[in-house]
Design an enzyme around this catalytic site. Structure first.
Site, PDB file in Angstrom:
ATOM      1  N   ASP A   1      22.076  -0.573   6.988  1.00  0.00           N
ATOM      2  CA  ASP A   1      22.767  -1.690   6.347  1.00  0.00           C
ATOM      3  C   ASP A   1      23.983  -2.165   7.122  1.00  0.00           C
ATOM      4  O   ASP A   1      24.353  -3.338   7.052  1.00  0.00           O
ATOM      5  CB  ASP A   1      23.234  -1.283   4.941  1.00  0.00           C
ATOM      6  CG  ASP A   1      22.088  -1.096   3.966  1.00  0.00           C
ATOM      7  OD1 ASP A   1      20.918  -1.119   4.398  1.00  0.00           O
ATOM      8  OD2 ASP A   1      22.363  -0.909   2.768  1.00  0.00           O
TER       9      ASP A   1
ATOM     10  N   HIS B   1     -12.500   6.479  -8.350  1.00  0.00           N
ATOM     11  CA  HIS B   1     -12.596   5.830  -9.658  1.00  0.00           C
ATOM     12  C   HIS B   1     -12.448   6.881 -10.750  1.00  0.00           C
ATOM     13  O   HIS B   1     -13.024   7.969 -10.646  1.00  0.00           O
ATOM     14  CB  HIS B   1     -13.962   5.144  -9.801  1.00  0.00           C
ATOM     15  CG  HIS B   1     -14.217   4.580 -11.169  1.00  0.00           C
ATOM     16  ND1 HIS B   1     -13.664   3.403 -11.602  1.00  0.00           N
ATOM     17  CD2 HIS B   1     -14.962   5.063 -12.202  1.00  0.00           C
ATOM     18  CE1 HIS B   1     -14.060   3.156 -12.840  1.00  0.00           C
ATOM     19  NE2 HIS B   1     -14.854   4.155 -13.237  1.00  0.00           N
TER      20      HIS B   1
END
Length: 474
Positions: free
Chosen positions: A311, A454
């Site tokens: 940052d 799934h």
């Protein structure tokens, strides 16, 4: 005491501590200097405590709504102080794990305020006013950012706070909250308090929430938040904050004119700025621009031997970006081929695109990587878009989740993945697969090779990719 090291790091957040561990593993002697507890903003005042409160508040909301599963919890409640302790325990465990790793790797940790002097010396001032000097053959600045406050009347009144102050406070059971800013931190905080039953009002200056994400996702998130009782004002400019016996009041101008909203407290979440105050002595000729340290493509500053990541350089303000940059710098210091990248140039483009995943921990979660559909079209790229509505997903139905969808963007000619956006439960975990695919230039054909289990939320990726191929002529 030896105060000379191969690498001296200022800032023990994700950029600094990841770089320190990497350097130590490569045989460098390392000292890391941090003004506060190690872990920086992310572990102590940002990511970790926020996600802990999101977890706790979401679980509470789910308990209240468990009747849809045939379950009953009529006496459900919460103790805010216990929630705060749970949040604090999460940060403590993260810090303790880091401290243990530092000991194992021989990394010296120093707590104090660092000032870079000439000759690669760093003066560290301790809490008692004493100081000591350390020398680094190479210096890495990773001091991160600090919260920005709006310069409006009343911004310093009691009851007006930043997210860091909120994350480190003892906690208050606010029944109403104003959030200035519809960015990531603002929306995640709004989600926490909404889950706990507070009346939440969001005031955002832009014309949609999370300005940098796909507008379709932003619109859907806004719809869902409004459905859960959150009041949202977009295109609104805050003018002043006042306080009375009821709490705080924010006066702002929006399309409907001037409005006033009351609440018990106000969160100011309007962005962050580089944390460089007092970092360099006057004689150190570091080039800066409006507080951010200027670096080249190798994260070198204008002073030889001094680097900066995260940052503090004014780039993408994400913990994992700072960590990737810290790793990159250390590997370059040791003449290694960097193992991480933050952007790449797909075969169909002439400019690089970011492969940094962005995540929003709202309900549902949102995650994105690469180009959005709008960005791709603005670049003039011919694309195919695949879309899948999560309402048909088995795990979504089992979990009684609502809303959400997946979009994948492929180059029309080369079939290379250019970007993906996901909105559903576990989206922040699922985005890693598509970030990997993007970084490796995979096509829709290659993505379809993999079977996805799934029932899972993740199998919806196959559906979205398949949808993008519906109009392909074999």
């Amino acid at each position: 005491m030896n105060n000379k090291f191969d690498l001296l790091i200022i800032g023990a957040g994700p950029g600094g501590y990841v770089a320190a561990k990497k350097a130590a593993k490569l045989g460098m002697s390392v000292v890391i200097i941090e003004k506060g507890p190690i872990g920086g903003t992310c572990i102590n005042r940002g990511c970790i405590p926020m996600k802990a409160l999101l977890r706790a508040s979401t679980l509470y909301r789910e308990i209240l709504g468990c009747g849809k599963y045939g379950l009953y919890a009529d006496d459900a409640g919460y103790d805010l102080q216990d929630m705060i302790e749970y949040k604090n325990q999460a940060t403590r465990e993260m810090r303790e794990n880091l401290e243990e790793e530092f000991k194992e790797l021989g990394i010296q940790s120093v707590q104090g305020t660092a000032t870079v002097m000439s000759g690669k010396q760093v003066r560290v001032t301790f809490e008692d006013g004493s100081s000591s000097f350390y020398f680094g053959n190479k210096i890495l600045i990773a001091t991160g950012s600090k919260e920005r406050r709006l310069d409006i009347p009343g911004a310093d009144l009691p009851g007006v706070m930043t997210s860091e102050a909120l994350m480190t406070s003892g906690g208050n059971k606010y029944h109403s909250l104003i959030v200035l800013g519809g960015g990531v931190t603002g929306l995640e905080t709004a989600t926490v308090f909404r889950n706990l039953g507070a009346k939440v009002t969001i005031i955002e200056v832009s014309d949609h929430l999370i300005p940098r994400i796909d507008s379709e996702f932003s619109d859907e998130l806004e719809r869902l938040m409004r459905a859960h009782g959150v009041e949202i004002y977009k295109g609104s400019m805050s003018e002043r904050i006042t306080r009375d016996e009821e709490g705080v009041c924010c006066e702002f101008v929006c399309a409907e004119g001037t409005k006033r909203v009351h609440a018990e407290a106000l969160l100011m979440s309007v962005g962050r700025i580089p944390n460089t105050d007092g970092l360099f002595a006057p004689e150190v000729p570091i080039k800066m621009d409006h507080g951010k340290i200027l670096v080249d493509e190798f994260f070198r500053t204008s002073v030889p031997g001094i680097y900066a990541v995260g940052d503090v350089t004014g780039g993408i303000q994400l913990a994992h970006v700072a960590s990737a940059q810290g790793t990159y710098v250390v590997e370059k210091m040791n003449d290694l081929t960097p193992s991480v990248i933050v952007s790449m140039v797909p075969s169909c483009l002439f400019t690089p695109i970011s492969i940094v995943p962005s995540c929003l921990y709202t309900e549902p979660e949102i995650a994105s990587v690469g180009l959005t559909e709008t960005q791709a079209r603005e670049k003039g790229v011919q694309i195919r878009v695949g879309r899948y509505d999560m309402k048909g997903n088995g795990q979504q139905i089992i979990s009684r989740e609502t809303g959400g969808f997946i979009k994948v963007i492929f180059a029309a000619n080369s079939d290379v993945l250019l970007g993906a956006q996901i909105m559903c439960a576990r989206a922040t975990d699922m985005i890693g697969e598509l970030a990997t695919a993007l970084a490796n230039g995979l096509t829709s054909t290659q993505l379809m090779y993999a079977m996805r289990a799934h029932p899972t939320f993740n199998e919806a990726i196959s559906c979205a990719v398949e949808n993008s191929r519906d109009n392909i002529k074999e």
